[in-house]
Design a protein around this motif. Structure first.
Motif, PDB file in Angstrom:
ATOM      1  N   SER A  57      56.826  91.186  37.358  1.00 57.95           N
ATOM      2  CA  SER A  57      57.092  91.085  38.860  1.00 57.95           C
ATOM      3  C   SER A  57      58.317  90.215  39.209  1.00 57.95           C
ATOM      4  O   SER A  57      59.050  90.484  39.965  1.00 57.95           O
ATOM      5  N   SER A  58      58.354  89.205  38.189  1.00 51.70           N
ATOM      6  CA  SER A  58      59.452  88.580  38.308  1.00 51.70           C
ATOM      7  C   SER A  58      59.982  87.845  37.001  1.00 51.70           C
ATOM      8  O   SER A  58      58.938  87.555  36.205  1.00 51.70           O
ATOM      9  N   ALA A  59      61.141  86.889  36.616  1.00 52.11           N
ATOM     10  CA  ALA A  59      61.077  86.163  35.740  1.00 52.11           C
ATOM     11  C   ALA A  59      60.379  84.910  35.717  1.00 52.11           C
ATOM     12  O   ALA A  59      59.908  84.354  34.634  1.00 52.11           O
ATOM     13  N   ALA A  62      57.353  85.682  34.154  1.00 47.86           N
ATOM     14  CA  ALA A  62      57.514  85.816  32.788  1.00 47.86           C
ATOM     15  C   ALA A  62      57.605  84.536  32.023  1.00 47.86           C
ATOM     16  O   ALA A  62      57.249  84.301  30.816  1.00 47.86           O
ATOM     17  N   LEU A  63      58.248  83.407  32.852  1.00 48.77           N
ATOM     18  CA  LEU A  63      58.090  81.994  32.384  1.00 48.77           C
ATOM     19  C   LEU A  63      56.858  81.443  32.188  1.00 48.77           C
ATOM     20  O   LEU A  63      56.370  80.846  31.074  1.00 48.77           O
ATOM     21  N   GLU A  64      56.103  81.898  33.335  1.00 48.75           N
ATOM     22  CA  GLU A  64      54.588  81.419  33.221  1.00 48.75           C
ATOM     23  C   GLU A  64      53.821  81.878  32.259  1.00 48.75           C
ATOM     24  O   GLU A  64      53.348  81.226  31.338  1.00 48.75           O
ATOM     25  N   THR A  84      68.965  73.661  35.617  1.00 51.37           N
ATOM     26  CA  THR A  84      68.652  74.938  35.641  1.00 51.37           C
ATOM     27  C   THR A  84      67.990  75.204  36.868  1.00 51.37           C
ATOM     28  O   THR A  84      67.737  74.405  37.654  1.00 51.37           O
ATOM     29  N   PHE A  85      67.328  76.442  37.234  1.00 54.04           N
ATOM     30  CA  PHE A  85      66.722  76.969  38.306  1.00 54.04           C
ATOM     31  C   PHE A  85      65.337  76.270  38.313  1.00 54.04           C
ATOM     32  O   PHE A  85      64.728  75.916  37.259  1.00 54.04           O
ATOM     33  N   PHE A  86      64.907  75.759  39.467  1.00 52.23           N
ATOM     34  CA  PHE A  86      63.483  75.163  39.501  1.00 52.23           C
ATOM     35  C   PHE A  86      62.309  76.072  39.101  1.00 52.23           C
ATOM     36  O   PHE A  86      61.491  75.500  38.658  1.00 52.23           O
ATOM     37  N   ALA A  87      62.506  77.330  38.798  1.00 52.63           N
ATOM     38  CA  ALA A  87      61.703  78.139  38.048  1.00 52.63           C
ATOM     39  C   ALA A  87      60.946  77.580  36.865  1.00 52.63           C
ATOM     40  O   ALA A  87      59.791  77.617  36.577  1.00 52.63           O
ATOM     41  N   ALA A  88      61.801  76.926  35.888  1.00 51.34           N
ATOM     42  CA  ALA A  88      61.363  76.753  34.774  1.00 51.34           C
ATOM     43  C   ALA A  88      60.643  75.563  34.818  1.00 51.34           C
ATOM     44  O   ALA A  88      59.404  75.548  34.371  1.00 51.34           O
ATOM     45  N   PRO A 129      65.202  76.285  27.080  1.00 57.09           N
ATOM     46  CA  PRO A 129      66.470  76.096  27.502  1.00 57.09           C
ATOM     47  C   PRO A 129      66.906  77.200  28.426  1.00 57.09           C
ATOM     48  O   PRO A 129      66.235  78.445  28.440  1.00 57.09           O
ATOM     49  N   THR A 130      68.045  77.055  29.096  1.00 59.63           N
ATOM     50  CA  THR A 130      68.556  77.963  30.089  1.00 59.63           C
ATOM     51  C   THR A 130      69.904  78.524  29.480  1.00 59.63           C
ATOM     52  O   THR A 130      70.683  77.642  28.916  1.00 59.63           O
ATOM     53  N   HIS A 131      70.246  79.530  29.430  1.00 65.28           N
ATOM     54  CA  HIS A 131      71.738  80.142  28.897  1.00 65.28           C
ATOM     55  C   HIS A 131      72.488  79.927  30.419  1.00 65.28           C
ATOM     56  O   HIS A 131      72.548  80.967  31.117  1.00 65.28           O
ATOM     57  N   ALA A 157      66.585  83.414  29.997  1.00 63.06           N
ATOM     58  CA  ALA A 157      67.922  84.182  29.852  1.00 63.06           C
ATOM     59  C   ALA A 157      68.102  85.123  31.144  1.00 63.06           C
ATOM     60  O   ALA A 157      68.692  86.127  31.119  1.00 63.06           O
ATOM     61  N   ALA A 158      67.465  84.401  32.295  1.00 58.01           N
ATOM     62  CA  ALA A 158      67.627  85.207  33.690  1.00 58.01           C
ATOM     63  C   ALA A 158      68.999  85.682  33.722  1.00 58.01           C
ATOM     64  O   ALA A 158      69.297  86.941  34.411  1.00 58.01           O
ATOM     65  N   LEU A 159      70.057  84.981  33.408  1.00 60.24           N
ATOM     66  CA  LEU A 159      71.355  85.372  33.695  1.00 60.24           C
ATOM     67  C   LEU A 159      72.244  85.807  32.397  1.00 60.24           C
ATOM     68  O   LEU A 159      73.305  86.319  32.640  1.00 60.24           O
ATOM     69  N   ALA A 160      71.624  86.266  31.337  1.00 60.24           N
ATOM     70  CA  ALA A 160      72.161  86.366  30.146  1.00 60.24           C
ATOM     71  C   ALA A 160      71.882  87.710  29.363  1.00 60.24           C
ATOM     72  O   ALA A 160      72.238  87.720  28.421  1.00 60.24           O
ATOM     73  N   PHE A 181      65.454  90.292  36.980  1.00 65.47           N
ATOM     74  CA  PHE A 181      66.230  91.353  37.737  1.00 65.47           C
ATOM     75  C   PHE A 181      66.180  91.131  39.361  1.00 65.47           C
ATOM     76  O   PHE A 181      66.208  92.332  39.746  1.00 65.47           O
ATOM     77  N   HIS A 182      66.174  89.999  39.425  1.00 66.20           N
ATOM     78  CA  HIS A 182      66.489  89.623  41.132  1.00 66.20           C
ATOM     79  C   HIS A 182      67.898  90.229  41.336  1.00 66.20           C
ATOM     80  O   HIS A 182      68.617  90.608  40.464  1.00 66.20           O
ATOM     81  N   PRO A 183      67.897  90.602  42.691  1.00 71.27           N
ATOM     82  CA  PRO A 183      69.467  91.422  43.128  1.00 71.27           C
ATOM     83  C   PRO A 183      70.649  90.242  42.661  1.00 71.27           C
ATOM     84  O   PRO A 183      71.635  91.022  42.547  1.00 71.27           O
ATOM     85  N   SER A 321      74.900  76.636  42.424  1.00 71.05           N
ATOM     86  CA  SER A 321      73.921  76.713  41.030  1.00 71.05           C
ATOM     87  C   SER A 321      73.839  75.699  40.073  1.00 71.05           C
ATOM     88  O   SER A 321      75.053  75.655  39.496  1.00 71.05           O
ATOM     89  N   TYR A 322      73.407  74.619  40.040  1.00 75.19           N
ATOM     90  CA  TYR A 322      72.075  74.279  40.756  1.00 75.19           C
ATOM     91  C   TYR A 322      71.939  73.288  41.236  1.00 75.19           C
ATOM     92  O   TYR A 322      72.730  72.127  40.911  1.00 75.19           O
ATOM     93  N   GLU A 323      70.754  72.659  42.208  1.00 72.63           N
ATOM     94  CA  GLU A 323      70.709  71.387  42.358  1.00 72.63           C
ATOM     95  C   GLU A 323      70.134  70.745  40.943  1.00 72.63           C
ATOM     96  O   GLU A 323      69.717  71.456  40.116  1.00 72.63           O
TER      97      GLU A 323
HETATM   98  C1  PLP Z   1      67.051  83.735  39.202  1.00 69.38           C
HETATM   99  C2  PLP Z   1      66.540  82.763  37.820  1.00 69.38           C
HETATM  100  C3  PLP Z   1      65.186  82.586  37.482  1.00 69.38           C
HETATM  101  C4  PLP Z   1      63.994  83.289  38.534  1.00 69.38           C
HETATM  102  O1  PLP Z   1      64.164  84.746  38.423  1.00 69.38           O
HETATM  103  P1  PLP Z   1      63.162  85.589  39.348  1.00 69.38           P
HETATM  104  O2  PLP Z   1      63.076  86.697  38.817  1.00 69.38           O
HETATM  105  O3  PLP Z   1      63.721  85.440  40.779  1.00 69.38           O
HETATM  106  O4  PLP Z   1      61.751  85.084  39.433  1.00 69.38           O
HETATM  107  C5  PLP Z   1      64.678  81.889  36.598  1.00 69.38           C
HETATM  108  N1  PLP Z   1      65.770  81.247  35.877  1.00 69.38           N
HETATM  109  C6  PLP Z   1      67.158  81.184  36.105  1.00 69.38           C
HETATM  110  C7  PLP Z   1      68.066  80.544  35.333  1.00 69.38           C
HETATM  111  C8  PLP Z   1      67.613  81.986  37.073  1.00 69.38           C
HETATM  112  O5  PLP Z   1      68.754  82.230  37.467  1.00 69.38           O
END
Ligand code: PLP
Length: 385
Positions: A57-59, A62-64, A84-88, A129-131, A157-160, A181-183, A321-323
């Motif tokens: 349902s989201s990246a 997937a990280l979790e 990096t984005f807070f999700a990681a 790591p984040t790309h 690799a959310a952006l890669a 696959f966020h918009p 992108s990003y704090e």
């Molecule tokens: C957008 C993004 C996420 C989170 O993606 P979601 O699909 O919205 O959960 C994670 N990491 C990075 C680097 C992102 O840019």
């Protein structure tokens, strides 16, 4: 102030065929996870040289799940860049582990692997790591380090998606790899994400963890062997992702053309610090999800907020992108302070994301560049003239 149409910093590209395909799924009688999920997973697997892929349902989900697959839990440490984005870091904490924030290289804005190596300790289990912005980390050095120290790697690799390293797609080699696959990403399923795993055993674990922990027994009944949540992707979303994936090469090619235009045209006074242009000789190396220069704030009479407002007044949206993740309130208990990770903090304090999406024109890029030059020229801190 502007007669031109508003230019957002990002916008999804959805064609009529995609919209029609959604209608077909809605009329089909099967709207949640089903045949379109299977087809989307098969198409994603083809992109990563046949490795198993499961959509979620989201990246963030997937990280979790990647952390669970990697065996990360309470008492473990996971090394992650602070840029990096807070999700990681959120997901690292969610599974009970401790994020170890490391600074980034100022040029690539990717994890500094030498500093990462220095922070590996007896509790370190993985590197996440984040790309950054779609530019791969040094994959040779990353996996050499992981192998040498016996660590799992979870690539954010959310952006890669579609980026390459030495001609090979990100996700087609290495360890666990996460796409979003966020918009705002290079392809979308409205919300959604994918996890690339190593083998069928890991894939089956992801299938259980994304749907209540349910496993099917030979007699047709179900069992739960591990308590889990619910992160499955509906077919309505999967069909959008499937159509988008067909267009990924064209989307990324257009992003690279527009980025090139920015590099060629972006002359401002005082100068912006431009982002990394991609590795030499690696034509498809950078997916350019972001084009994010750094503002020369020391040479300006305005703040970043005022710069962004001035662009907004000219009908141009911007992002950020990003704090600096290590300074977020939720992570204060891990003991980081301003000054600890100077490259991350400088990027976080001065970055601004300019518009970049596939339906933009080169004239739109020129318009943004002219607006930047105009605003920065007027805000030049006067020295002796
Ligand atoms: C957008 C993004 C996420 C989170 O993606 P979601 O699909 O919205 O959960 C994670 N990491 C990075 C680097 C992102 O840019």
């Amino acid at each position: 102030m502007s007669d031109l149409p508003y230019l957002p910093f990002t916008r999804p590209t959805l064609d009529e065929a995609t919209i029609a395909a959604v209608g077909d799924v809605l009329r089909s009688g099967w709207i949640t996870s089903g045949p379109k999920v299977k087809a989307f997973e098969a198409a994603l697997s083809a992109l990563v040289d046949g490795r198993p892929v499961r959509v979620l349902s989201s990246a963030t989900a997937a990280l979790e799940l990647a952390l669970h697959v990697a065996g990360v839990g309470p008492g473990d440490e996971v090394i992650t860049p602070a840029m990096t984005f807070f999700a990681a870091p959120n997901m690292i904490v969610r599974v009970g582990a401790t994020p170890v924030f490391v600074d980034v290289e100022p040029g690539t804005r990717n994890l500094d692997l030498e500093q990462a190596a220095a922070r590996i300790g007896p509790r370190t289990r993985a590197i996440m790591p984040t790309h950054f912005g779609g530019l791969p980390c040094d994959m040779d050095a990353l996996y050499a380090l992981a192998r040498e120290r016996g660590l799992r790697v979870i690539e954010d690799a959310a952006l890669a998606i579609g980026s390459t390293w030495r001609g090979r797609a990100i996700g087609s080699f290495g360890d666990l790899c996460v796409f979003s696959f966020h918009p705002n990403k290079n392809i979308t399923s409205i919300e959604g994400g994918a996890l690339v795993v190593n083998d069928e055993r890991e894939a089956q674990r992801v299938e259980a963890l994304r749907f209540h922990g349910i496993v099917r027994l030979p007699d047709g009944t179900r069992d739960v062997t591990e308590v889990a949540s619910k992160f499955n992707l509906p077919d309505v979303n999967a069909v959008v992702g499937l159509r988008q994936l067909e267009q990924l090469p064209a989307f990324n090619a257009k992003r690279r053309v527009l980025a090139r235009r920015y590099f060629d045209r972006l002359r401002t006074d005082p100068p912006l610090e431009l982002p990394h242009p991609g590795y030499p000789g690696e034509a498809e190396g950078h997916s350019f999800n972001l084009f994010a220069p750094l503002l020369p704030l020391a040479a300006l009479t305005i703040s970043r907020a005022q710069f962004r407002a001035a662009l907004e007044a000219r009908g141009i949206g911007t992002g950020m992108s990003y704090e600096a993740a290590h300074l977020a309130s939720a992570f204060a208990r891990f003991g980081y302070h301003r000054g600890d990770l100077p490259h991350t903090e400088r990027i976080a304090d001065t970055t601004v994301t300019l518009p970049l999406f596939p339906t933009m024109s080169e004239a739109d890029v020129d318009r943004v560049c002219a607006a930047c030059a105009d605003v920065l020229g007027a805000a030049r801190a006067t020295t002796a003239s």
